[in-house]
Design an enzyme around this catalytic site. Sequence first.
Site, PDB file in Angstrom:
ATOM      1  N   HIS A   6     -13.465 -32.130  16.289  1.00  0.00           N
ATOM      2  CA  HIS A   6     -12.960 -31.268  17.368  1.00  0.00           C
ATOM      3  C   HIS A   6     -14.061 -30.709  18.272  1.00  0.00           C
ATOM      4  O   HIS A   6     -13.945 -29.585  18.788  1.00  0.00           O
ATOM      5  CB  HIS A   6     -12.107 -30.115  16.793  1.00  0.00           C
ATOM      6  CG  HIS A   6     -11.035 -29.683  17.770  1.00  0.00           C
ATOM      7  ND1 HIS A   6     -10.270 -28.562  17.604  1.00  0.00           N
ATOM      8  CD2 HIS A   6     -10.638 -30.234  18.941  1.00  0.00           C
ATOM      9  CE1 HIS A   6      -9.439 -28.437  18.613  1.00  0.00           C
ATOM     10  NE2 HIS A   6      -9.646 -29.446  19.440  1.00  0.00           N
TER      11      HIS A   6
ATOM     12  N   CYS B 233     -10.719 -22.937  16.871  1.00  0.00           N
ATOM     13  CA  CYS B 233     -11.335 -24.091  16.202  1.00  0.00           C
ATOM     14  C   CYS B 233     -12.619 -24.563  16.855  1.00  0.00           C
ATOM     15  O   CYS B 233     -13.672 -24.584  16.235  1.00  0.00           O
ATOM     16  CB  CYS B 233     -10.400 -25.290  16.207  1.00  0.00           C
ATOM     17  SG  CYS B 233      -8.798 -24.963  15.549  1.00  0.00           S
TER      18      CYS B 233
END
Length: 599
Positions: free
Chosen positions: A132, A76
């Site tokens: 993130h 991610c």
Amino acid sequence: MRSLRQLGLVLSVILWLVECQGAAQTSKPNIIIILIDDMGFNDVSFHGSNQILTPNIDALAYNGVILNRHYVPNLCTPSRATLLTGKYPIHTGMQHFVQIPDEPWGLPLSERLMPQFFREAGYATELIGKWHLGFWRQDLTPTMRGFDHHYGYYNGYIDYYDHTHHMRDKNYTTGVDFRRDLQRWQQDNGTYATEAFTTEARRVIEQHDRSRPLFMVLSHLAVHTGNEDQPMQAPPEEVAKFAHIADAKRRTYAGMVSSLDRSVGETVRALSDRGMLNNSIVLLYSDNGAPTVGIHSNSGSNYPYRGVSNNCLQGVRQPLTDFLVVQQKESPWEGGIRSAGAIWSPLLQQRGYVSNQVIHAIDWLPTLAAAAGVRLPADLQLDGVNVWPSLSGNLEPQSRRLLHVLDDIFGYASYMRDQLKYVNGSSFQGRYDTWLGELPADEADPLSAYYVQQVLSSQVQQVLGTRALTNERIEQLRAAATLRCPANEQNHTQPLYVCQPLEAPCFFNLAKDPCERYNLAKLYPLQLQLLEQELQQFRLNAVPSARVATPDARANPALHGGYWEWWNGTTTTGGSSSSKWSIFNWVWLSCLSCLLVAL
Ligand SMILES: *[C@@H]1O[C@H](CO)[C@@H](O)[C@H](O)[C@H]1NC(C)=O
Ligand SMILES: *[C@@H]1O[C@H](CO)[C@@H](O)[C@H](O)[C@H]1NC(C)=O
Ligand SMILES: *[C@@H]1O[C@H](CO)[C@@H](O)[C@H](O)[C@H]1NC(C)=O
Ligand SMILES: *[C@@H]1O[C@H](CO)[C@@H](O)[C@H](O)[C@H]1NC(C)=O
Ligand SMILES: *[C@@H]1O[C@H](CO)[C@@H](O)[C@H](O)[C@H]1NC(C)=O
Ligand SMILES: *[C@@H]1O[C@H](CO)[C@@H](O)[C@H](O)[C@H]1NC(C)=O
């Protein structure tokens, strides 16, 4: 007389400037990036699976360009950093692991991001969903980094309904991880995340000031797992559509995918309703492959590609329990880095084809900027290239050298020159180096008997519907985008071909062997050496990892009113959002009216 002429000149220059600006504003295309989290290559039906039908995504793909060789970093945080910077993680310090909530680091502030460039070019910039890329300091958060607005969360995942993030191996309070810009946001507590993000995307589009172009990243939670107490969450009515899937986990996953597919339909429809679609570029892809197996996998399928991806779960510090060991490394294989993707735009001259151009997430910044006529600073050192001419013209695939993974802390690497792929070291201690996620042959969705009709009656096709997409064309495109590992007379379990990347480097010829079954290292040792030398060049230019793996207990949501929030007071002042552009306009307009009055 002279001064009057001068005035006239000034006036026409001003008029010209205003005109240019106006023209530039209306003609720049809207950019919509739909970023999916952890979806497997085999989990969109345009790649041939009949188990979970994704008619909206498929319609977008068939009307646009199917990105059949689209690569991404395998995790991610690195994948998102790559999209926004146009650089490899080894050039931004983002190559090593994901950002854990209580770790004080993030995407370095020295990096200039895609939304900044688009904003400077007059775009309204919106991030919906996942970030993130760090939040321990407020100046690392999306609205401080080029997005006018952010509606969503900072960590790797949240609960789909109450939007909390629970850090599994810590004694912290479970915290809400949801905001609107910098404000804590609990108004949408209880709304399924995919629906909340879609509603927000629709709102943004409906209320968008069309005199400006829109740059929107719709960064879904789907189809990532939620918190570990309830990792698989989908609306019951969506899950109910998948009675043909025996495995309960996979059935829920299908519900997650199905909600996502509906979201794509609604988003495209909203663009159309607002009259924006005919001047838009819609890019859709998964940030990495699916974590098929292992604790907290989502049961997504990358089959028949080899290997899996990690998800963004945490808890890797002490390699003591099985879970912690399992989470130690990520995948160098095609299953982790080859991402399902498609792009659609009326600005593409050629559409309705399968592209075999090798594309990497590093390419989207230069590609979208070029397509939109957004000028990038001359000193920007990008790794990506502009693939727009290639995509738009359906040109012969260009030769590429791509670095897939280079993590010298976990100790593994994956590199590719054209069709030759090098792998050294592996993930999960080699445990998941095989071909996982094969779907049961007898679990086809009964509706798949009418697959073409499903696509043709999807919301996306209804909206795009003017272009004739015939039944035959759909079948052809689907067949071309479906991967079957080619038959080979050689037995790939012979020791000659077996790859044991923890013991020795391997390489594969993806042209003949996309499924990475035949390691050629023993047959062609010189070729292996060449690949190794090329990889070494990348290693020499890598910057150190920016990760600060030291946990900081000040992150505990208990200290922040039950929210995940920056815990370092440092903020950046000024430079706020879109004001620059509008002030610029306002100054010119008021100059103009002064002059008109004077005349
Ligand atoms: C966990 O938190 C509770 C309450 O904040 C505290 O009493 C306890 O000592 C903590 N345990 C550990 C292992 O940190
Ligand atoms: C969200 O809603 C649930 C269920 O109504 C409730 O228990 C929880 O406290 C709410 N969370 C917040 C942050 O308000
Ligand atoms: C797009 O559609 C809108 C509304 O239908 C129309 O006003 C506009 O001229 C169209 N733009 C282009 C580039 O076709
Ligand atoms: C392959 O990876 C291992 C483990 O990280 C490392 O020790 C070795 O030097 C690597 N081999 C090459 C040729 O880079
Ligand atoms: C393939 O090779 C393996 C190991 O050498 C052997 O056990 C297996 O029987 C072979 N399979 C076939 C179909 O020849
Ligand atoms: C915030 O971060 C800066 C630099 O990263 C550091 O110097 C400062 O001490 C930190 N402040 C707090 C309160 O943690």
